[in-house]
Design a protein around this motif. Sequence first.
Motif, PDB file in Angstrom:
ATOM      1  N   GLY A 108      49.022  -0.119 -11.142  1.00 23.05           N
ATOM      2  CA  GLY A 108      49.177   0.560 -12.425  1.00 23.05           C
ATOM      3  C   GLY A 108      47.852   0.894 -13.081  1.00 23.05           C
ATOM      4  O   GLY A 108      46.781   0.540 -12.600  1.00 23.05           O
ATOM      5  N   SER A 109      47.951   1.568 -14.221  1.00 25.90           N
ATOM      6  CA  SER A 109      46.738   2.024 -14.917  1.00 25.90           C
ATOM      7  C   SER A 109      46.330   1.124 -16.080  1.00 25.90           C
ATOM      8  O   SER A 109      45.365   1.432 -16.774  1.00 25.90           O
ATOM      9  CB  SER A 109      46.965   3.455 -15.417  1.00 25.90           C
ATOM     10  N   TRP A 110      47.070   0.044 -16.310  1.00 27.48           N
ATOM     11  CA  TRP A 110      46.757  -0.885 -17.394  1.00 27.48           C
ATOM     12  C   TRP A 110      46.477  -2.269 -16.832  1.00 27.48           C
ATOM     13  O   TRP A 110      46.743  -2.546 -15.675  1.00 27.48           O
ATOM     14  CB  TRP A 110      47.911  -0.989 -18.383  1.00 27.48           C
ATOM     15  N   GLU A 154      58.559  -0.422 -18.315  1.00 28.38           N
ATOM     16  CA  GLU A 154      57.426   0.511 -18.206  1.00 28.38           C
ATOM     17  C   GLU A 154      56.097  -0.225 -18.389  1.00 28.38           C
ATOM     18  O   GLU A 154      55.128   0.043 -17.672  1.00 28.38           O
ATOM     19  CB  GLU A 154      57.530   1.617 -19.264  1.00 28.38           C
ATOM     20  N   THR A 181      44.867  -0.800 -22.115  1.00 32.81           N
ATOM     21  CA  THR A 181      45.508   0.429 -21.642  1.00 32.81           C
ATOM     22  C   THR A 181      44.505   1.327 -20.922  1.00 32.81           C
ATOM     23  O   THR A 181      44.387   2.517 -21.215  1.00 32.81           O
ATOM     24  CB  THR A 181      46.187   1.181 -22.802  1.00 32.81           C
ATOM     25  N   HIS A 239      53.101  -0.471 -15.632  1.00 33.62           N
ATOM     26  CA  HIS A 239      51.711  -0.068 -15.907  1.00 33.62           C
ATOM     27  C   HIS A 239      50.723  -1.200 -15.628  1.00 33.62           C
ATOM     28  O   HIS A 239      49.554  -0.943 -15.352  1.00 33.62           O
ATOM     29  CB  HIS A 239      51.552   0.389 -17.358  1.00 33.62           C
TER      30      HIS A 239
END
Length: 180
Positions: free
Chosen positions: A28-30, A19, A40, A23
């Motif tokens: 992804g968002s990170w 995961e 993050t 991310h």
Amino acid sequence: MAPIATTADLRKSGFSSREILHHCTPAGSWQRLLPGVVLTSPSPPTRLDRLRAVLSFAGPSSMITGADALVRQGATLPLPRHIHVLAGSNARRAHPWILLERTTRPPVVVERHGLRLAAPARAALDLARRETNPRAVVEILDAVVAARLCSPGELREELGVSSRRGTALVRQALLHLCPA
């Protein structure tokens, strides 16, 4: 969740390694800022994010020194591309935007904005002794004294207990601040 997290902390909070990797992909968002350290958020990292990431990367006994420590405590100085950090002798290797200095004499820690910063006199000397321009050394010491972060006497005292490596220009500049 904190904006800066280690992958170990993320796993402890229930994220699997898969995961975390997902991310941190371009979609992804990170973002992976340093090995084992994640932002993050999809936003570009701020200087504060980078400072927090460096402390996470360098370990719990590390602290920011040099220009970043002085600016966070109130001095007006330009910030270099790299972030100068002090760490114990068993610290990890450095990174291109980290100047990692190992020390056996850690300074007093000043807490600001959730950051561990070296005390002003030590941070000023750490910055000044890497400078090769005599005028720049004087400007660094003047900026710290003008911001009332420490006195010329405190700088001289710190110089007396620190390594002599790279201190010739600093000693000359201190004569400018407080003639003997």
